[in-house]
Design a protein around this motif. Structure first.
Motif, PDB file in Angstrom:
ATOM      1  N   ARG A 314       0.831  -1.215   0.000  1.00 58.35           N
ATOM      2  CA  ARG A 314       0.000   0.000   0.000  1.00 58.35           C
ATOM      3  C   ARG A 314       0.867   1.268   0.000  1.00 58.35           C
ATOM      4  O   ARG A 314       0.640   2.194  -0.776  1.00 58.35           O
TER       5      ARG A 314
ATOM      6  N   ASP B  78      -4.440   7.923  -3.296  1.00 55.35           N
ATOM      7  CA  ASP B  78      -3.216   8.130  -2.512  1.00 55.35           C
ATOM      8  C   ASP B  78      -2.325   9.211  -3.097  1.00 55.35           C
ATOM      9  O   ASP B  78      -1.130   9.285  -2.796  1.00 55.35           O
ATOM     10  N   ASP B 100      -7.799  11.263   2.816  1.00 56.03           N
ATOM     11  CA  ASP B 100      -6.878  10.640   3.776  1.00 56.03           C
ATOM     12  C   ASP B 100      -5.935  11.712   4.326  1.00 56.03           C
ATOM     13  O   ASP B 100      -5.181  12.344   3.581  1.00 56.03           O
ATOM     14  N   CYS B 121      -2.054   5.441   6.797  1.00 48.20           N
ATOM     15  CA  CYS B 121      -2.999   5.322   5.687  1.00 48.20           C
ATOM     16  C   CYS B 121      -4.417   5.172   6.226  1.00 48.20           C
ATOM     17  O   CYS B 121      -4.624   4.633   7.310  1.00 48.20           O
ATOM     18  N   ASP B 122      -5.386   5.645   5.443  1.00 44.12           N
ATOM     19  CA  ASP B 122      -6.808   5.501   5.772  1.00 44.12           C
ATOM     20  C   ASP B 122      -7.172   6.229   7.059  1.00 44.12           C
ATOM     21  O   ASP B 122      -7.878   5.686   7.918  1.00 44.12           O
ATOM     22  N   ARG B 124      -9.060   9.546   8.587  1.00 46.77           N
ATOM     23  CA  ARG B 124     -10.088  10.516   8.181  1.00 46.77           C
ATOM     24  C   ARG B 124     -10.031  11.776   9.030  1.00 46.77           C
ATOM     25  O   ARG B 124      -9.647  11.726  10.200  1.00 46.77           O
TER      26      ARG B 124
END
Lengths: 325, 325
Positions: A314, B78, B100, B121-122, B124
């Motif tokens: 990722r 991304d 993100d 990552c990810d 919010r």
């Protein structure tokens, strides 16, 4: 050569170099604590390096030095451990459970090395089982352990002691079903031979440090039982391969491009310890190592991205997008 | 003067100077994220500073700039936010939820300022309600919010807009029963007047920065609507007291021992922002401020202990024992 599934997680691949949190993330959180491991995992770092020592009542616990160290251990009065520093192997688990390892003594030589480490209260030395239990939770199914077994320097000639600690640790790991997520890691090559015999399902990681590089302040001396490397590092990969190792873990200042290439030619993974400064991290990325062990995993993440790498499939995408702009 | 129970948590006392995590702990974890707040709390820091802006559909969200900032926001691919940087107040919550905010662009001027910040990552943008919900958990009953309301620079003359945002924020805080753990914090003194009118149960914290000190790279300019301080900082405490403030929060480089003493004589608490370097932290401890706002709360903890202080009753004991040895 045996194919170990757990080696994939420690292997570089296209656009990916791995990040291994050293004792959790010693630069930021107290070392070898559940709080530190939780932080490291929260950063998206999935490889945990840590140290295991046995108590008198045979509980594998996570701590670095054989003697409890005054500069990181407080008693029930919040005072730095008074008197003689006791040996972990002379104490029962119940004794250890009274101590607080949430903070560094900032006046100590060791404490001065980590000025950003948070100071916590009521933090206990973890059992190995505490960490195993944590990472069996579904959200941590991709977490792997670089489990360092510390050989008691007073018992380096004691084969029965070696066998006992390897058996205890291997059985603990197996009881949580984590053999396929564990790498056995040590400076003691005799102990690693015992790991291969007793726990052949777990690959071994051979630590080295050239004698020229002095031990770090506040830590047990790294050298226990490993071959004579006074002739330099380049022989080390051959020796690790001959010993049946899967990963070679040299001190980062010992390593050369030639040695890294030789190790990888021999089918070894190369992880370097303990790489904390930006220039050093950059240098290790340039050498093409598989993995970087650091007290500052966030800093390593940022340097990897700066060089167009990630530390997982990722994050490799993020690195690649960055590299292409 | 009204006695606000929540001021105790922001007040220095014998052996105690408070630590306030700036946007969580921006030096270590992505700013204004639940992940960053969780880390800050895990460090034993109980005072959280953060920024609230309203979405188009009137959801109070936790983010600093009025325009989403390319260097800290990634899209669903991304990639760093392409095109024009949109205004938060032109977007609905559902739009923000696609983005993100787990990492910094290390090539940006802003990203270069925080080289140790982990890359996640990810992650919010949180709603204010997310943080309120977290700290209503029993283990966080001692957590307090230094809730900064960012005034839209395009609407500084718009009294109705001011009233709307204060009402929305106050109602959110009240709905979680957190009024007694909240400080209303702003650079916009007109907005703080509105806070006093609409939410008189919450004390107000007045931010100041001398015009000589330029805004920081990558951030909305701090000055919105506050009195002319070109004559220097020493007048500020008088003005804050006249305005009914409970806490004065000057930029740390503006502050003098005289101004701190004057503020405390006037019954104000003094918290300084944003203090990150060791020498600066030491200097602020020497000035006798009540609280230090920092991107590196762990570093502040360590400096406090080095000077014989703690940041809570418990840690004051550690500081005192240290000071006595």
């Amino acid at each position: 050569m045996v194919q170990y599934p757990q080696l994939e997680a420690f292997s570089a691949k296209e656009g990916v170099i791995r990040v291994i949190g050293h004792r959790g993330a010693r630069g930021i959180m107290p070392e070898n604590t559940m709080e530190g491991f939780a932080f490291t995992l929260a950063c998206g770092v999935r490889l945990l390096e840590f140290d295991v020592v046995m108590t008198k009542d045979n509980v594998p616990v996570i701590t670095h030095n054989h003697h409890l160290t005054r500069s990181i251990v407080r008693d029930g009065n919040d005072d730095w451990l008074p008197g003689e520093e006791p040996k972990v192997s002379d104490l029962d688990w119940a004794d250890l459970a009274q101590l607080d390892v949430g903070g560094l003594d900032g006046d100590s030589e060791y404490g001065l090395r980590f000025p950003d480490q948070a100071f916590l209260c009521d933090v206990r030395i973890p059992k190995l089982s505490d960490l195993c239990r944590l990472i069996t939770q579904p959200e941590y199914e991709d977490v792997h352990m670089m489990l360092e077994i510390k050989s008691d320097p007073d018992k380096l000639q004691d084969a029965a002691a070696r066998s006992a600690i390897v058996t205890a640790v291997a059985n603990e790991v197996r009881s949580f079903g984590l053999s396929e997520r564990t790498l056995m890691h040590s400076f003691d090559w005799n102990l690693l031979a015992e790991c291969k015999r007793i726990a052949p399902e777990m690959p071994t990681s051979f630590l080295t440090q050239l004698p020229d590089n002095a031990a770090d302040a506040g830590e047990d001396h790294a050298i226990t039982a490993c071959p004579d490397l006074t002739t330099g590092t380049v022989i080390a990969p051959e020796l690790v391969a001959q010993a049946g190792g899967s990963l070679w873990c040299p001190y980062f200042q010992d390593v050369t491009a030639e040695a890294v290439a030789r190790a990888q030619d021999l089918g070894l993974r190369v992880a370097v310890w303990t790489v904390n400064e930006v220039e050093e991290i950059d240098q290790m990325i340039g050498l093409g190592v598989d993995a970087i062990v650091s007290d500052y995993p966030g800093r390593v993440q940022r340097r990897l991205l700066a060089h167009g790498f990630g530390w997982s499939a990722r994050t490799a995408v993020v690195g690649t997008l960055k590299a292409s702009t």
